[in-house]
Design a protein around this motif. Structure first.
Motif, PDB file in Angstrom:
ATOM      1  N   ILE A 114      43.498  47.203  51.826  1.00 43.78           N
ATOM      2  CA  ILE A 114      44.822  47.701  51.436  1.00 43.78           C
ATOM      3  C   ILE A 114      44.641  48.770  50.368  1.00 43.78           C
ATOM      4  O   ILE A 114      43.808  48.633  49.477  1.00 43.78           O
ATOM      5  N   VAL A 115      45.476  49.840  50.479  1.00 46.34           N
ATOM      6  CA  VAL A 115      45.541  50.878  49.451  1.00 46.34           C
ATOM      7  C   VAL A 115      47.013  51.065  49.092  1.00 46.34           C
ATOM      8  O   VAL A 115      47.867  51.149  49.993  1.00 46.34           O
ATOM      9  N   TYR A 116      47.308  51.109  47.799  1.00 46.87           N
ATOM     10  CA  TYR A 116      48.698  51.355  47.382  1.00 46.87           C
ATOM     11  C   TYR A 116      48.694  52.313  46.197  1.00 46.87           C
ATOM     12  O   TYR A 116      47.761  52.347  45.405  1.00 46.87           O
ATOM     13  N   LEU A 117      49.791  53.136  46.150  1.00 49.32           N
ATOM     14  CA  LEU A 117      49.981  54.124  45.093  1.00 49.32           C
ATOM     15  C   LEU A 117      51.399  53.974  44.586  1.00 49.32           C
ATOM     16  O   LEU A 117      52.355  53.950  45.383  1.00 49.32           O
ATOM     17  N   MET A 118      51.581  53.853  43.295  1.00 48.66           N
ATOM     18  CA  MET A 118      52.919  53.739  42.715  1.00 48.66           C
ATOM     19  C   MET A 118      53.011  54.643  41.489  1.00 48.66           C
ATOM     20  O   MET A 118      52.013  54.855  40.793  1.00 48.66           O
ATOM     21  N   ASN A 119      54.243  55.231  41.338  1.00 49.16           N
ATOM     22  CA  ASN A 119      54.479  55.963  40.099  1.00 49.16           C
ATOM     23  C   ASN A 119      55.355  55.134  39.189  1.00 49.16           C
ATOM     24  O   ASN A 119      55.915  54.113  39.595  1.00 49.16           O
ATOM     25  N   TYR A 120      55.416  55.529  37.923  1.00 49.75           N
ATOM     26  CA  TYR A 120      56.171  54.724  36.971  1.00 49.75           C
ATOM     27  C   TYR A 120      57.681  54.776  37.204  1.00 49.75           C
ATOM     28  O   TYR A 120      58.445  54.049  36.538  1.00 49.75           O
ATOM     29  N   SER A 121      58.125  55.652  38.176  1.00 45.60           N
ATOM     30  CA  SER A 121      59.547  55.695  38.523  1.00 45.60           C
ATOM     31  C   SER A 121      59.910  54.564  39.464  1.00 45.60           C
ATOM     32  O   SER A 121      61.098  54.340  39.736  1.00 45.60           O
ATOM     33  N   GLY A 122      58.896  53.856  39.996  1.00 54.19           N
ATOM     34  CA  GLY A 122      59.162  52.710  40.864  1.00 54.19           C
ATOM     35  C   GLY A 122      59.003  53.028  42.337  1.00 54.19           C
ATOM     36  O   GLY A 122      59.319  52.188  43.189  1.00 54.19           O
ATOM     37  N   GLN A 123      58.504  54.187  42.707  1.00 54.40           N
ATOM     38  CA  GLN A 123      58.281  54.552  44.100  1.00 54.40           C
ATOM     39  C   GLN A 123      56.859  54.130  44.503  1.00 54.40           C
ATOM     40  O   GLN A 123      55.904  54.316  43.749  1.00 54.40           O
ATOM     41  N   ILE A 124      56.706  53.622  45.704  1.00 58.66           N
ATOM     42  CA  ILE A 124      55.438  53.028  46.146  1.00 58.66           C
ATOM     43  C   ILE A 124      55.113  53.532  47.544  1.00 58.66           C
ATOM     44  O   ILE A 124      55.985  53.615  48.423  1.00 58.66           O
ATOM     45  N   ILE A 125      53.819  53.843  47.746  1.00 58.37           N
ATOM     46  CA  ILE A 125      53.297  54.177  49.080  1.00 58.37           C
ATOM     47  C   ILE A 125      52.114  53.261  49.339  1.00 58.37           C
ATOM     48  O   ILE A 125      51.212  53.159  48.507  1.00 58.37           O
ATOM     49  N   THR A 126      52.116  52.581  50.498  1.00 60.20           N
ATOM     50  CA  THR A 126      51.013  51.650  50.828  1.00 60.20           C
ATOM     51  C   THR A 126      50.479  51.973  52.210  1.00 60.20           C
ATOM     52  O   THR A 126      51.167  52.548  53.055  1.00 60.20           O
ATOM     53  N   ASP A 127      49.229  51.574  52.423  1.00 64.00           N
ATOM     54  CA  ASP A 127      48.601  51.674  53.745  1.00 64.00           C
ATOM     55  C   ASP A 127      47.580  50.547  53.845  1.00 64.00           C
ATOM     56  O   ASP A 127      46.969  50.141  52.834  1.00 64.00           O
ATOM     57  N   GLN A 128      47.370  50.017  55.039  1.00 59.05           N
ATOM     58  CA  GLN A 128      46.439  48.913  55.223  1.00 59.05           C
ATOM     59  C   GLN A 128      45.886  48.955  56.628  1.00 59.05           C
ATOM     60  O   GLN A 128      46.360  49.693  57.483  1.00 59.05           O
ATOM     61  N   ARG A 129      44.889  48.136  56.835  1.00 57.65           N
ATOM     62  CA  ARG A 129      44.278  48.048  58.150  1.00 57.65           C
ATOM     63  C   ARG A 129      45.208  47.287  59.081  1.00 57.65           C
ATOM     64  O   ARG A 129      46.086  46.532  58.649  1.00 57.65           O
ATOM     65  N   ALA A 130      44.948  47.437  60.375  1.00 61.12           N
ATOM     66  CA  ALA A 130      45.845  46.848  61.363  1.00 61.12           C
ATOM     67  C   ALA A 130      45.808  45.322  61.327  1.00 61.12           C
ATOM     68  O   ALA A 130      46.814  44.665  61.638  1.00 61.12           O
TER      69      ALA A 130
END
Length: 614
Positions: A114-130
């Protein structure tokens, strides 16, 4: 009190020497082996932990470098500075970030789930294996503040103590929109399949009952060979011990007493621990101890058997000779049979038998001379002289035999040959009845043989200084007068043993018509009372010394100074004899033998400096 026999003493000495030497060797070997095993154990455990820590840190640093490249992408910078209400820009940035950042990271590192990216504004982008369930973004938002608090504030990669998915290892790092800025605006996180990392540790083998485990800074077990232990909290007492003995070995007893070595990684913050049972570590030492004890026991048995056989071969002839001497002392003229085992002992026995024969003959001559008329007085005195000079000091002979026994046990038989040959020469020289007067050179040779024996008795070489001028070596003197004086010095001048500064000097010179021989030492000297007693005996003893007095004198100092004085007067007259005085240097004593100078001898001027010890 009963005295122990020579055989028992010899056997006891052998036991003591062998046991002490074996014990010393065994103890030193055991201690040294134990130290070596402890050192090797410490080196072994240190290498195990260091290798594991190095490989673990290298493994984790791969993701440090992989996540560092994400910070340089423009899409990430825009995402970090994005307003929380700007939904259009947020949705536009999801695809390029996944394609350019997250997908290459997942494809290049199969162990990342799993990889996730979040900014301090509360927005999140995630990606993971199937094969991994979708990341719950609401859970991420709930944990955002915890992530901000736990993640390192210097921008370095942080290894988390917990993860969002069971069986995963979570890594996070704070991000800024500029590489040099310390104003962070978001967090990047990855979750690894920890089974990939555990393959690095499964190959560590620490014996049958040893194992390797890892705990984090909270005391939770990150890795353990027993899967059920992973995620549990380490025993609190053991955790305290680990913190107190970082980078060192210590013992800790739980169910069994074990040895632990731990080292804390500066990079991951994990504590890597290697543990082995104490009994298993001590097993090589116990094997060495058993082998050492068994070897020493067998060596002692073999040495005692050889000592018994060797001692019997030496003590047998000596006991027979000693028995014959004791019977001879009682008046039974006993001859000792030859053993046929050692040439040296047979030669000593032959010399003893010859001495007994000659003594028997001389005693018979004395007895016959006493029955004759007064016209044979001079012949009777000659016989008495021969009987006196043939008196052998049993005490000296016993000491010599003891020396032979000791060197037969401890050293090679060469010492026995030297001692026996010197003793045989002295015995043959002592029992010669054909000469009353002898040259100074012959007397010095007799002293030399005596010193050969004494050097073995005192344990080191001690030389007598002879200052006699060569032109006086052929002067006549009474046989067996110089050696008893030197022997008397050994017995009385050095009561505390021979030291390197001790000295005995023999000098000779012509004083008018007299031939003077002096024996000077730098020993303890003679007390005034003792000196007065000796001078009284020399003046009053003369030729009328009683048998009891002669026997007491013999026990106290070899043939005895009175004996020497008497024999000089027998040969040369009452004008001559022996005198004793303390040394003028303040220490030691001077024994002076006065005899006729002899016709045709060139006078040697008396020099007092040559007669004193400096």
């Amino acid at each position: 009190m009963m005295r122990t026999s020579m055989a028992v003493q010899l056997f006891l000495y052998f036991i003591i020497v062998i046991v002490i030497s074996s014990s010393i060797v065994g103890i030193v070997l055991y201690i040294q082996s134990s130290k070596e095993v402890e050192t090797q154990t410490e080196v072994f455990l240190t290498q195990i932990v260091d290798n594991a820590m190095q490989h673990t840190d290298m493994y984790l640093k791969r993701y440090d470098r992989a996540t560092l490249s994400i910070m340089t992408t423009s899409n990430v910078k825009e995402f970090l500075n994005m307003d929380k209400n700007d939904f259009i820009s947020y949705y536009k940035s999801i695809r390029p970030i996944k394609e350019k950042m997250m997908q290459p990271l997942l494809n290049g590192n199969p162990e990342i789930s799993i990889v996730y990216l979040m900014n301090y504004s509360g927005q999140i982008i995630t990606d993971q294996r199937a094969d991994v369930p979708d990341m719950n973004q609401s859970l991420l938002l709930e944990k955002m503040q915890d992530l901000k608090d736990i993640t390192n504030h210097d921008g370095k990669l942080t290894i988390m103590n917990w993860s969002f998915v069971d069986g995963m290892l979570a890594l996070t790092r704070k991000l800024s929109d500029r590489p040099t800025s310390k104003v962070f605006k978001g967090i990047l996180g990855i979750e690894l399949n920890i089974d990939e990392l555990r393959t690095l540790w499964k190959g560590i083998h620490l014996g049958e009952s040893g194992y390797f485990f890892i705990v984090n800074d909270k005391g939770d077990i990150v890795y353990h060979p027993k899967a059920g232990m992973i995620g549990t909290h380490l025993d609190s007492q053991l955790l305290v011990k680990l913190n107190q003995h970082t980078n060192s070995i210590f013992n800790y007893k739980d169910d069994t007493e074990r040895v632990y070595f731990n080292r804390k990684s500066d990079y991951s913050g994990w504590t890597l621990v290697a543990s082995m049972p104490l009994d298993e570590l001590k097993q090589p030492v116990m094997n060495i101890r058993r082998t050492t004890l068994l070897t020493c026991f067998l060596a002692v048995l073999a040495a005692l058997f050889l000592a018994y056989r060797f001692g019997r071969s030496i003590l047998g002839p000596i006991k027979r000779l000693e028995s014959g001497m004791r019977r001879t002392e009682k008046g039974e003229w006993t001859h000792v049979a030859l053993s046929g085992n050692t040439r040296e002992m047979d030669r000593l026995t032959m010399s003893y038998n010859m001495m007994v024969t000659r003594l028997q003959e001389l005693m018979e001559q004395v007895y016959l001379e006493e029955l004759k008329n007064k016209e044979y007085l001079l012949k009777r005195q000659a016989a008495e002289f021969q009987a006196l000079q043939l008196q052998i000091n049993p005490h000296f002979l016993y000491n010599t035999l003891e020396t032979i026994v000791c060197y037969a046990v401890i050293q090679d038989s060469q010492e026995i040959k030297d001692i026996v040959r010197s003793l045989s020469y002295m015995l043959r020289y002592s029992i010669r009845a054909d000469l009353e007067e002898i040259t100074v050179a012959n007397e010095l040779k007799h002293v030399q043989q005596f010193m050969n024996i004494m050097n073995y008795r005192i344990g080191h070489t001690f030389e007598v200084d002879v200052l006699i001028p060569p032109e006086l070596l052929l002067n006549k003197m009474v046989r067996l007068t110089l050696q008893p004086v030197v022997e008397n010095v050994f017995k009385h001048a050095f009561p505390n043993g021979m030291e390197s500064h001790h000295c005995i000097r023999i000098n000779a010179f012509i004083d008018h018509d007299d031939f003077i021989v002096t024996v000077t030492d730098n020993g303890a000297g003679i007390t005034p009372e003792r000196l007065e007693e000796l001078q009284t005996k020399l003046k009053g003893g003369g030729l009328q010394a009683s048998p009891d007095a002669a026997e007491r004198q013999e026990r106290r100092g070899g043939i005895g100074l009175v004996n020497v004085h008497n024999r000089i007067q027998m040969v040369f007259g009452d004008k001559y004899g022996l005198t004793i005085a303390n040394s003028t240097s303040g220490t030691g004593a001077v024994v002076t033998l006065t005899m006729p100078g002899g016709a045709g001898k060139e006078a040697v001027e008396f020099n007092p400096a040559r007669n004193a010890l400096s």
